[in-house]
Scaffold this motif. Structure first.
Motif, PDB file in Angstrom:
ATOM      1  N   UNK A   1       2.292   1.707   8.924  1.00 28.03           N
ATOM      2  CA  UNK A   1       2.817   2.875   8.227  1.00 28.03           C
ATOM      3  C   UNK A   1       4.341   2.863   8.214  1.00 28.03           C
ATOM      4  N   UNK A   2       4.897   3.578   7.255  1.00 29.04           N
ATOM      5  CA  UNK A   2       6.339   3.724   7.147  1.00 29.04           C
ATOM      6  C   UNK A   2       6.662   4.927   6.291  1.00 29.04           C
ATOM      7  N   UNK A   3       7.918   5.311   6.265  1.00 29.18           N
ATOM      8  CA  UNK A   3       8.310   6.500   5.521  1.00 29.18           C
ATOM      9  C   UNK A   3       9.080   6.189   4.244  1.00 29.18           C
ATOM     10  N   UNK A   4       9.343   4.923   3.965  1.00 31.13           N
ATOM     11  CA  UNK A   4      10.056   4.544   2.741  1.00 31.13           C
ATOM     12  C   UNK A   4       9.129   4.662   1.533  1.00 31.13           C
ATOM     13  N   UNK A   5       9.734   4.793   0.363  1.00 25.98           N
ATOM     14  CA  UNK A   5       8.977   4.819  -0.875  1.00 25.98           C
ATOM     15  C   UNK A   5       8.165   3.530  -0.999  1.00 25.98           C
ATOM     16  N   UNK A   6       6.876   3.648  -1.264  1.00 19.79           N
ATOM     17  CA  UNK A   6       6.003   2.481  -1.395  1.00 19.79           C
ATOM     18  C   UNK A   6       5.292   2.089  -0.116  1.00 19.79           C
ATOM     19  N   UNK A   7       5.683   2.681   1.019  1.00 18.61           N
ATOM     20  CA  UNK A   7       4.994   2.428   2.295  1.00 18.61           C
ATOM     21  C   UNK A   7       3.701   3.233   2.369  1.00 18.61           C
ATOM     22  N   UNK A   8       2.773   2.760   3.190  1.00 11.39           N
ATOM     23  CA  UNK A   8       1.600   3.559   3.545  1.00 11.39           C
ATOM     24  C   UNK A   8       2.129   4.632   4.493  1.00 11.39           C
ATOM     25  N   UNK A   9       2.076   5.878   4.068  1.00 12.10           N
ATOM     26  CA  UNK A   9       2.712   6.973   4.795  1.00 12.10           C
ATOM     27  C   UNK A   9       1.955   7.327   6.080  1.00 12.10           C
ATOM     28  N   UNK A  10       2.664   7.822   7.094  1.00 11.65           N
ATOM     29  CA  UNK A  10       2.019   8.122   8.380  1.00 11.65           C
ATOM     30  C   UNK A  10       0.856   9.116   8.310  1.00 11.65           C
ATOM     31  N   UNK A  11       0.867  10.025   7.344  1.00 11.92           N
ATOM     32  CA  UNK A  11      -0.207  11.009   7.235  1.00 11.92           C
ATOM     33  C   UNK A  11      -1.399  10.559   6.416  1.00 11.92           C
ATOM     34  N   UNK A  12      -1.328   9.373   5.826  1.00 11.75           N
ATOM     35  CA  UNK A  12      -2.409   8.885   4.969  1.00 11.75           C
ATOM     36  C   UNK A  12      -3.500   8.209   5.800  1.00 11.75           C
ATOM     37  N   UNK A  13      -4.740   8.548   5.467  1.00 11.02           N
ATOM     38  CA  UNK A  13      -5.912   7.916   6.097  1.00 11.02           C
ATOM     39  C   UNK A  13      -6.911   7.527   5.020  1.00 11.02           C
TER      40      UNK A  13
END
Length: 121
Positions: free
Chosen positions: A54-66
């Protein structure tokens, strides 16, 4: 997380879907709660190293995504939700694009339509 797993208990299995302009019926697959942790591999977790992807940059799999399912028959494009939104919206994104660009499919997993509208491929 327990609320999401309880919701998956109700949703697990195939659900009707469609692509605008297509005549053939489509389906999406929601995973069972028992498969939830392993289903995160390749999205949130590296399959070999266990590294957090996960990461917070645009295009990253965001930390809140499951990840909660996929779109058969190929199964590579994930269905996922954001646990930071209490309504659990449903998204998809193109697998293998080198980045994750979320496309919102529905506003809430609590209020599924008769059929889920999928994006044109």
């Amino acid at each position: 997380m327990e609320r999401l797993k309880a919701l998956l208990e109700k949703l697990q299995g195939y659900y009707p879907a469609y692509v605008p302009g297509e005549t053939r019926e489509r389906e999406v697959l929601f995973i069972s709660p028992e498969k939830f942790e392993n289903f995160q591999i390749g999205y949130r977790i590296h399959g070999y190293t266990g590294e957090d992807l996960t990461g917070t940059a645009d295009g990253d799999w965001q930390p809140g995504w499951y990840a909660v399912g996929n779109i058969p028959p190929l199964g590579d494009d994930p269905l996922f939700t954001d646990i930071n939104d209490e309504k659990f919206p449903l998204y998809t994104a193109q697998h293998g694009a080198g980045r994750w660009d979320a496309i919102k499919l529905i506003d809430s997993l609590y209020n599924l339509p008769d059929k889920i509208k999928l994006p044109d491929e």
